[in-house]
Write an enzyme that holds these catalytic residues in place. Sequence first.
Site, PDB file in Angstrom:
ATOM      1  N   CYS A  51      77.485  14.286 112.322  1.00 58.66           N
ATOM      2  CA  CYS A  51      76.007  14.129 112.537  1.00 58.66           C
ATOM      3  C   CYS A  51      75.515  13.021 111.715  1.00 58.66           C
ATOM      4  O   CYS A  51      76.023  12.677 110.712  1.00 58.66           O
ATOM      5  CB  CYS A  51      75.615  15.547 111.537  1.00 58.66           C
ATOM      6  SG  CYS A  51      73.912  15.348 111.233  1.00 58.66           S
ATOM      7  N   CYS A  54      73.683  13.721 108.172  1.00 62.54           N
ATOM      8  CA  CYS A  54      74.359  14.283 107.058  1.00 62.54           C
ATOM      9  C   CYS A  54      74.723  13.149 105.914  1.00 62.54           C
ATOM     10  O   CYS A  54      74.981  12.117 106.294  1.00 62.54           O
ATOM     11  CB  CYS A  54      75.732  14.931 107.473  1.00 62.54           C
ATOM     12  SG  CYS A  54      75.529  16.583 108.096  1.00 62.54           S
ATOM     13  N   ASP A  77      65.482   4.512 113.111  1.00 60.82           N
ATOM     14  CA  ASP A  77      66.473   3.591 113.759  1.00 60.82           C
ATOM     15  C   ASP A  77      65.872   3.257 115.116  1.00 60.82           C
ATOM     16  O   ASP A  77      66.166   2.078 115.774  1.00 60.82           O
ATOM     17  CB  ASP A  77      67.839   4.209 113.637  1.00 60.82           C
ATOM     18  CG  ASP A  77      68.176   3.931 112.415  1.00 60.82           C
ATOM     19  OD1 ASP A  77      67.946   3.460 111.317  1.00 60.82           O
ATOM     20  OD2 ASP A  77      69.349   4.921 111.965  1.00 60.82           O
ATOM     21  N   HIS A 113      73.772  21.009 106.594  1.00 63.11           N
ATOM     22  CA  HIS A 113      73.581  20.768 108.069  1.00 63.11           C
ATOM     23  C   HIS A 113      73.249  22.050 108.688  1.00 63.11           C
ATOM     24  O   HIS A 113      72.739  22.362 109.619  1.00 63.11           O
ATOM     25  CB  HIS A 113      74.962  20.122 108.528  1.00 63.11           C
ATOM     26  CG  HIS A 113      75.069  19.953 109.911  1.00 63.11           C
ATOM     27  ND1 HIS A 113      74.519  18.817 110.622  1.00 63.11           N
ATOM     28  CD2 HIS A 113      75.489  20.623 110.921  1.00 63.11           C
ATOM     29  CE1 HIS A 113      74.481  18.761 111.854  1.00 63.11           C
ATOM     30  NE2 HIS A 113      75.246  19.937 112.158  1.00 63.11           N
ATOM     31  N   SER A 161      67.592  16.563 119.582  1.00 66.37           N
ATOM     32  CA  SER A 161      68.890  16.123 119.553  1.00 66.37           C
ATOM     33  C   SER A 161      69.847  16.417 118.524  1.00 66.37           C
ATOM     34  O   SER A 161      71.208  16.382 118.784  1.00 66.37           O
ATOM     35  CB  SER A 161      68.713  14.668 120.022  1.00 66.37           C
ATOM     36  OG  SER A 161      68.098  13.942 118.836  1.00 66.37           O
ATOM     37  N   HIS A 164      70.618  19.083 112.496  1.00 70.10           N
ATOM     38  CA  HIS A 164      70.523  19.194 111.076  1.00 70.10           C
ATOM     39  C   HIS A 164      68.919  19.227 110.730  1.00 70.10           C
ATOM     40  O   HIS A 164      68.135  18.629 111.462  1.00 70.10           O
ATOM     41  CB  HIS A 164      70.719  17.578 110.609  1.00 70.10           C
ATOM     42  CG  HIS A 164      70.928  17.598 109.490  1.00 70.10           C
ATOM     43  ND1 HIS A 164      72.212  17.300 108.623  1.00 70.10           N
ATOM     44  CD2 HIS A 164      69.943  17.412 108.285  1.00 70.10           C
ATOM     45  CE1 HIS A 164      71.989  17.313 107.253  1.00 70.10           C
ATOM     46  NE2 HIS A 164      70.686  17.243 106.814  1.00 70.10           N
ATOM     47  N   HIS A 166      65.626  18.615 109.760  1.00 73.55           N
ATOM     48  CA  HIS A 166      64.893  17.279 109.760  1.00 73.55           C
ATOM     49  C   HIS A 166      63.486  17.340 110.421  1.00 73.55           C
ATOM     50  O   HIS A 166      63.359  18.068 111.357  1.00 73.55           O
ATOM     51  CB  HIS A 166      65.782  15.939 110.044  1.00 73.55           C
ATOM     52  CG  HIS A 166      65.726  15.903 111.660  1.00 73.55           C
ATOM     53  ND1 HIS A 166      66.590  16.737 112.265  1.00 73.55           N
ATOM     54  CD2 HIS A 166      65.187  15.138 112.379  1.00 73.55           C
ATOM     55  CE1 HIS A 166      66.549  16.344 113.760  1.00 73.55           C
ATOM     56  NE2 HIS A 166      65.646  15.448 113.769  1.00 73.55           N
ATOM     57  N   HIS A 281      48.070  18.699 110.608  1.00 74.63           N
ATOM     58  CA  HIS A 281      46.850  17.642 110.973  1.00 74.63           C
ATOM     59  C   HIS A 281      45.988  17.515 109.951  1.00 74.63           C
ATOM     60  O   HIS A 281      45.555  18.458 109.121  1.00 74.63           O
ATOM     61  CB  HIS A 281      45.712  18.523 112.148  1.00 74.63           C
ATOM     62  CG  HIS A 281      46.485  18.005 113.584  1.00 74.63           C
ATOM     63  ND1 HIS A 281      46.274  18.964 114.674  1.00 74.63           N
ATOM     64  CD2 HIS A 281      47.420  17.135 114.043  1.00 74.63           C
ATOM     65  CE1 HIS A 281      46.933  18.383 115.670  1.00 74.63           C
ATOM     66  NE2 HIS A 281      47.623  17.381 115.149  1.00 74.63           N
TER      67      HIS A 281
END
Length: 339
Positions: A51, A54, A77, A113, A161, A164, A166, A281
């Site tokens: 992952c 992680c 990234d 995770h 995708s 984890h 996030h 919002h």
Amino acid sequence: MNTDLQDFSHKRFNILTGEWVLVSPHRAKRPWQGQNEAVSNEVRPAHDPNCYLCAGNTRINGEINPDYKDVFVFTNDFAALQTDSKTFSVDNGLFKAESEQGICKVICFSPDHSKSLADMAVKDINKVVSTWQKEYTELGSNDTINYVQIFENKGAVMGCSNPHPHGQIWSQSTLPNEIIKKEKEQKEYYAINKRSLLGDYLAQELEANERIIYSNNDFVVLTPFWAIWPFEAMIVPRKQYNDISQISVTESLAFADAISAITKAYDKLFSTSFPYSSGIHQAPTNGEDNSHWHWHMSFYPPLLRSATVKKFMVGYEMFGSPQRDITAEQAATRLRDLI
Ligand SMILES: [Zn+2]
């Protein structure tokens, strides 16, 4: 309650966006012959060596994640927006375009995770809330950043995708479409009434007590009258604040408690880790008078009647208006009963 709303097709008005949603309660009983989603209730490890989120793992760009213990934020990234891109505009007859700049960040909610917000302790969710506050303030103080969008996209069904836990924060120089709509409606109402649109709506919802899912001292979780998604929910602060940075330490904990309550109810609803897109919002960071803003968090989950049957926004919804079968009142009752 007006029983016609439970029995007959009608449209409901979204006061925040100025748009309508078609409601067809009589259709909720129709048999389902559409697509079934695959359910994955696999138990994930607390740390997955493959992952990229992680702790201690290497990301695709070669950077190594620190050995973080609670919340970890980094610049995306593969950011959709960048600060160093060229500034330009196209104004060529009917062809119009503007350059857009911004900063996109990823926020890991936990080093674990295997968890989601629903599995996390309220005190740990509160660390995520504190990070949202800090990022909103810091990104918003940048001269080129006029709006900060905090959101989470959870579940493979939503195209997420990586499992984890996030979320993301996209901040940019102009206001996105949904904010332009909510800016207009709130500003007009505030100018006429000198009160918050959402504050007055919340008072009417508390009085009606038909769509309230959960509440604590500082926050109310409800299914909006105009909800589009089957089990849509909105968390609204009882007091009018323009943005998330203005809430107190006590209110921040109450907000974390409200997030915990709704995400836990979601997971119970179809006995699955419930997919959704959620987002906050709040007032733009454009330095203008944003006193009409009343910040709120919305959850748009796609599941309709089981862990494997999701709602599709196609056909009439693409070409006409959004449409729902189960009423907001029925959805709120089912979620409230799970808390
Ligand atoms: Zn991970």
